[in-house]
Design a protein around this motif. Sequence first.
Motif, PDB file in Angstrom:
ATOM      1  N   GLU A 112      -3.664  -7.139   0.501  1.00  0.00           N
ATOM      2  CA  GLU A 112      -4.995  -7.208   0.304  1.00  0.00           C
ATOM      3  C   GLU A 112      -6.016  -6.563  -1.145  1.00  0.00           C
ATOM      4  OE1 GLU A 112      -8.345  -9.385   0.785  1.00  0.00           O
ATOM      5  OE2 GLU A 112      -6.457  -9.739   1.505  1.00  0.00           O
ATOM      6  N   ILE A 113      -5.157  -4.958  -1.152  1.00  0.00           N
ATOM      7  CA  ILE A 113      -6.090  -4.592  -2.168  1.00  0.00           C
ATOM      8  C   ILE A 113      -5.387  -4.955  -3.441  1.00  0.00           C
ATOM      9  CG2 ILE A 113      -6.145  -2.236  -2.653  1.00  0.00           C
ATOM     10  CD1 ILE A 113      -6.211  -0.837  -0.885  1.00  0.00           C
ATOM     11  N   TYR A 114      -3.703  -4.764  -3.407  1.00  0.00           N
ATOM     12  CA  TYR A 114      -3.462  -5.579  -4.890  1.00  0.00           C
ATOM     13  C   TYR A 114      -3.967  -7.619  -5.027  1.00  0.00           C
ATOM     14  CZ  TYR A 114       0.234  -2.542  -4.911  1.00  0.00           C
ATOM     15  OH  TYR A 114       1.300  -1.473  -5.064  1.00  0.00           O
ATOM     16  N   LEU A 119      -2.128   4.425   5.335  1.00  0.00           N
ATOM     17  CA  LEU A 119      -2.556   2.972   4.313  1.00  0.00           C
ATOM     18  C   LEU A 119      -1.064   2.192   4.879  1.00  0.00           C
ATOM     19  CD1 LEU A 119      -4.292   0.400   2.771  1.00  0.00           C
ATOM     20  CD2 LEU A 119      -2.382   2.212   1.058  1.00  0.00           C
ATOM     21  N   SER A 120      -1.980   0.914   5.554  1.00  0.00           N
ATOM     22  CA  SER A 120      -0.380  -0.109   5.939  1.00  0.00           C
ATOM     23  C   SER A 120      -0.337  -1.255   5.049  1.00  0.00           C
ATOM     24  CB  SER A 120      -1.125  -1.453   6.862  1.00  0.00           C
ATOM     25  OG  SER A 120      -2.055  -1.857   6.274  1.00  0.00           O
ATOM     26  N   LYS A 121       0.914  -1.138   4.982  1.00  0.00           N
ATOM     27  CA  LYS A 121       1.154  -2.381   3.874  1.00  0.00           C
ATOM     28  C   LYS A 121       0.604  -3.439   3.746  1.00  0.00           C
ATOM     29  CE  LYS A 121       5.996  -4.623   2.203  1.00  0.00           C
ATOM     30  NZ  LYS A 121       7.270  -4.186   2.415  1.00  0.00           N
ATOM     31  N   GLU A 122       0.103  -4.618   4.793  1.00  0.00           N
ATOM     32  CA  GLU A 122      -0.696  -5.391   5.200  1.00  0.00           C
ATOM     33  C   GLU A 122      -2.017  -5.043   3.810  1.00  0.00           C
ATOM     34  OE1 GLU A 122       1.963  -5.586   7.601  1.00  0.00           O
ATOM     35  OE2 GLU A 122       0.892  -4.042   7.611  1.00  0.00           O
ATOM     36  N   GLY A 139       6.923   3.017  -4.908  1.00  0.00           N
ATOM     37  CA  GLY A 139       7.224   3.282  -3.328  1.00  0.00           C
ATOM     38  C   GLY A 139       6.696   3.665  -2.537  1.00  0.00           C
ATOM     39  N   GLY A 140       6.232   4.038  -1.404  1.00  0.00           N
ATOM     40  CA  GLY A 140       6.081   4.921   0.085  1.00  0.00           C
ATOM     41  C   GLY A 140       4.888   6.409  -0.967  1.00  0.00           C
ATOM     42  N   ALA A 200      -2.623  11.241  -4.467  1.00  0.00           N
ATOM     43  CA  ALA A 200      -2.504  10.779  -3.162  1.00  0.00           C
ATOM     44  C   ALA A 200      -2.296   9.038  -3.216  1.00  0.00           C
ATOM     45  CB  ALA A 200      -2.914  11.451  -2.069  1.00  0.00           C
ATOM     46  N   THR A 201      -1.454   8.731  -3.458  1.00  0.00           N
ATOM     47  CA  THR A 201      -1.188   7.585  -3.059  1.00  0.00           C
ATOM     48  C   THR A 201      -0.041   7.199  -2.988  1.00  0.00           C
ATOM     49  OG1 THR A 201      -0.743   7.884  -5.572  1.00  0.00           O
ATOM     50  CG2 THR A 201       0.306   5.850  -5.143  1.00  0.00           C
ATOM     51  N   LYS A 202      -0.332   5.462  -2.405  1.00  0.00           N
ATOM     52  CA  LYS A 202       0.940   5.544  -1.252  1.00  0.00           C
ATOM     53  C   LYS A 202       0.762   3.875  -1.421  1.00  0.00           C
ATOM     54  CE  LYS A 202       2.572   4.014   3.633  1.00  0.00           C
ATOM     55  NZ  LYS A 202       2.063   4.886   5.304  1.00  0.00           N
TER      56      LYS A 202
END
Length: 250
Positions: free
Chosen positions: A63-65, A56-59, A17-18, A29-31
Amino acid sequence: MRETLTTALDLMFGHEGGYVNNPKDPGGATKYGITHRTLAAHRGVSSVSPAQVKALSKEEATEIYRRSYWVQSGGDLLPVGIDFMAFDYGVNSGPAQGVKSLQRVVGVTVDGIVGGQTVAAVKSYKGDLIAAYAAERLRFMKSLKTWATFGRGWQKRVMNVETQARKLLQGVIVVADTPVAPAKANPRDQSITETLKKPEAWASAGGLLSGLGGMASGTGPIQWALAIIMVGAFATGAYFLIKRMQDQAA
């Protein structure tokens, strides 16, 4: 495999989730499933604030993923379906843990690295590997101290991942679930009991028993003092051994 990546990323954002900052979640803390530690490492800084995680942006998360989870989980090497399962496991518990569980299922050296031996064993596995891998992941999760708090959500996630992996294998278009933002299933949260089940945890016990056996043949204050010192040294060594094993599991 590489062609699974786009779908795997869509599914991942469905599982994660968000922004969340649950005090009971070891991830902090996680997003989008990216913890503050992972984000800090990606940016090359010592730490980030909860506010930075929230922004943190989805973009950037994508990239981290790609860089820190898909490749390390063997996403470009494993067969369709299993690649997504390893990826999802890696995001939730760390890539090394996800790979180690897979290696235990297929019966190869458990080193947390997807190499030729692991890929060959996965491809030649006799049986329902998707089911076996999901079962092993659940077994690991149930060994964590936080299972009582987050187990219901983790179990639902594993079931969803198993279903999605089968659809990917069949070439079916998979739709992401509603984000649930489950807690991280951190290998460091394994109980001491689970850690002690591992053979390496008892490697030093032989030396202790041998030493005490030798001392038992003698009497007097010197023998007793040496026995006390040895027991104390063993206890101290065992503590640091258990901590090291829990850290290495991550």
